[in-house]
Design an enzyme around this catalytic site. Sequence first.
Site, PDB file in Angstrom:
ATOM      1  N   LYS A  11       1.010   5.725   8.865  1.00 13.59           N
ATOM      2  CA  LYS A  11       1.654   4.597   8.195  1.00 13.59           C
ATOM      3  C   LYS A  11       2.840   4.163   9.027  1.00 13.59           C
ATOM      4  O   LYS A  11       3.388   4.950   9.800  1.00 13.59           O
ATOM      5  CB  LYS A  11       2.164   5.044   6.812  1.00 13.59           C
ATOM      6  CG  LYS A  11       2.296   3.909   5.845  1.00 13.59           C
ATOM      7  CD  LYS A  11       0.943   3.580   5.250  1.00 13.59           C
ATOM      8  CE  LYS A  11       1.024   2.490   4.216  1.00 13.59           C
ATOM      9  NZ  LYS A  11      -0.174   2.466   3.369  1.00 13.59           N
ATOM     10  N   GLY A  38       2.520  -5.848 -11.163  1.00 12.65           N
ATOM     11  CA  GLY A  38       2.448  -6.265  -9.754  1.00 12.65           C
ATOM     12  C   GLY A  38       1.403  -7.361  -9.585  1.00 12.65           C
ATOM     13  O   GLY A  38       0.236  -7.164  -9.940  1.00 12.65           O
ATOM     14  N   GLY A  68      -3.037  -7.005  -6.949  1.00 18.78           N
ATOM     15  CA  GLY A  68      -2.926  -7.171  -8.399  1.00 18.78           C
ATOM     16  C   GLY A  68      -3.539  -8.485  -8.867  1.00 18.78           C
ATOM     17  O   GLY A  68      -4.300  -8.529  -9.840  1.00 18.78           O
TER      18      GLY A  68
END
Length: 408
Positions: free
Chosen positions: A97, A209, A214
Amino acid sequence: MSVFDNVIKRFEDLKEVINLKDEDLKYLLEPKLVSHAELEVDGQKFPAWRIISNRALGPGKGGIRFHPEVSEDEVKSLAFWMSLKNSLLDLPYGGAKGGVKFNPKEHDTKFLEKVSRKYIDSFYKVLGQDKDIPAPDVYTNPQTMSWMLDQYEKNIGHHEPGMITGKPVELGGIALRSDSTAKGAYLVILEMVKTLGLPEKGLTVAIQGFGNAGLNVAKMLYADGFKIVAANDSRGGVHNEEGIDINELIKFKEEFGVVSAFSDYKAISNDELLELDVDILILSALENQITENNADKIKAKQVVEIANGPISYEADKVLFDKGITVVPDILANAGGVLVSYFEWSQNRTGNILDQNYLAGLLNERMIKSWHNVYNKHLELDKKIDLRKAAYIIALERIIKAEKLRGNL
Ligand code: GLU
């Protein structure tokens, strides 16, 4: 408690179940590469990271986020979750990440381009299609990936589209990628409804969200007859017991950038939304939204984690004891990286794969992964939650690869 403490505690809990020695656990919890830089852009400095948590199964893989709260602890945790997610989905990747600590909402496009290019100038040596492959994450998108690809190719002097995924189609991306995280979550939710024998129409849903994931999952569920009664974003939310017209809400969000003040619906705070008595609560915002502070107040019967890490370690136990089914992030949001894998393999081979074929693969893999996790949960007499079941499957594969390599 730091986010990474959640990772450590969850790994420790599984030590007995998967028969791990202390030194093996220590080795697994050690990131394999931590790269840090300060990006200087227009006289301002922003801390930035790229962290590889594991690479036994293949090169690092995972997104890059731009967010004012990014920290090394967070990036490290997110990298570990990527390792588990990639392993659970049977992908030939380790986990990684990246992040830059700044608020992209306070800057114009030109500035975001400079940050993206600076990021690559600082990290291009540790990236590459066989080293570590970034992708979009919170507040990064196909445009960010385009700048990053361009800067990478400028640095190395030749084309290498497989060094990054989530690109626009013109730069080697695939159309399916844009809503693949939502699609994956949607498929898992439908399969969960079948497996648990829930009614197929009219299930009530609250969505925390309203970003890319979302918003798209809301759209898919709404089209299928789910009743979305509440939705919010970082600036507020709306609630309507009778159900929200999601297509109208999406238009509103696209026009005004927010969901609050939509129609004459009641405003709802973030805490109130999380505590609604709904069938399905979808978490698609950020980490640590359900913690020991509010877990006992959750009334949803099913909670689906589309964000990474929205439920803390302590909260897991509370929800489990209350009989709430939690579909863990590494399963629910894996559609994104799965389609990244299709993109990466297409870039590497130069073949152009049929979109319908890929959509079918996404379908098949997500449904299979849900059953793998649910069956593990059954195999262990429902004594463990779905997260632990998913971690066991993922860790066993990583451990096997590490053993074969002679590292454990
Ligand atoms: N950022 C996404 C995730 O958390 C996608 C990662 C990828 O496609 O590599 O899974």
